[in-house]
Design an enzyme around this catalytic site. Structure first.
Site, PDB file in Angstrom:
ATOM      1  N   ASP A  46       0.808  -1.226   0.000  1.00 47.65           N
ATOM      2  CA  ASP A  46       0.000   0.000   0.000  1.00 47.65           C
ATOM      3  C   ASP A  46       0.839   1.273   0.000  1.00 47.65           C
ATOM      4  OD1 ASP A  46      -2.265  -1.587   0.040  1.00 47.65           O
ATOM      5  OD2 ASP A  46      -2.307  -1.635   2.236  1.00 47.65           O
ATOM      6  N   ARG A  47       2.039   1.193  -0.549  1.00 52.76           N
ATOM      7  CA  ARG A  47       2.952   2.349  -0.664  1.00 52.76           C
ATOM      8  C   ARG A  47       3.407   2.883   0.695  1.00 52.76           C
ATOM      9  NH1 ARG A  47       2.700  -0.004  -4.651  1.00 52.76           N
ATOM     10  NH2 ARG A  47       2.377   0.773  -6.762  1.00 52.76           N
TER      11      ARG A  47
END
Ligand code: FMN
Length: 218
Positions: free
Chosen positions: A196-197
């Protein structure tokens, strides 16, 4: 061939990097990741991107091979009349990026650049295959060529001048314009891809009494 670039997505879920995992010295942390990177055979394992900037601040970047490192920095070898060398004469600072993407790792290095001494450059030059040495004499790196023929002609002249391209020929001396640079370490950063970065990033910045380690927002 897909041009839908938005559809190229990776999930970064192989590992985590916690402050408690970090080595006290950045070079030690680099070596831990280097050992992981080399746990399987890699093509151009030592490749990294060297970024320089000209006297007027124009940046440029290119792949180079790292030929050694220690606490004082990272060594690379090149033509000292090339574009990168002109940059480094005007602005003796550089950045290096190692992209060990199959491990979800990026390592960044920033620091002052110094020339590697002649004896060390001679020793590395002598270890290179004869073909690479002749190529070093043949190439006015970064200069415009009239065509491939000109390059081949320069190589033929070097072969003639230095006693043939057979490995048993006399030693090929190091060209006066060929040598190495050491990219010193003012700052290093270790990037571990996460889902999710929400990646893990830690920077080591040189301070008066050692290294300051910060976690950075991804
Ligand atoms: C994987 C790879 C490794 C390279 N290693 C070197 C190197 O160690 N030294 C070098 O001078 N050029 C190396 N090159 C070529 C450079 O990327 C670049 O084309 C050349 O140094 C000229 O750059 P400049 O005109 O910006 O000075 C390498 C290229 C690749 C793709």
């Amino acid at each position: 061939m897909s041009r839908d670039l938005g559809s190229f997505r990776e999930s970064y879920d192989r590992a985590v990097l916690r402050r408690a995992d970090l080595a006290a010295e950045p070079i030690e942390q680099f070596e831990r990741w280097w050992d992981e990177w080399l746990s399987v055979p890699r093509r151009d394992a030592t490749a990294c991107v060297l970024a320089t900037a000209s006297s007027t601040g124009v940046p440029s970047a290119r792949w180079v091979l790292c030929k050694g490192w220690d606490a004082s920095g990272f060594e690379i070898y090149t033509n000292r009349e090339s574009r990168k060398a002109h940059d480094l004469r005007a602005n003796a600072r550089a950045a290096l990026v190692f992209g060990w993407l199959d491990d979800d790792h990026q390592v960044r290095v920033e620091g002052p650049v110094t020339e590697i001494d002649d004896a060390t450059a001679d020793a590395y030059w002598a270890s290179r295959p004869r073909g690479s040495q002749l190529g070093g004499w043949a190439s006015d790196q970064s200069e415009v060529l009239s065509g491939r023929d000109e390059l081949e002609q320069h190589r033929a002249e070097a072969v003639e001048r230095f006693g043939g391209d057979d490995d048993s020929g006399p030693p090929v001396p190091r060209p006066p314009y060929w040598g190495g640079y050491r990219i010193g370490i003012d700052r290093m950063e270790f990037w571990q891809g996460r889902p999710d970065r929400l990646h893990d990033r830690f920077s080591y910045s040189r301070s008066t009494d050692g290294w300051t380690i910060d976690r950075l927002s991804p």
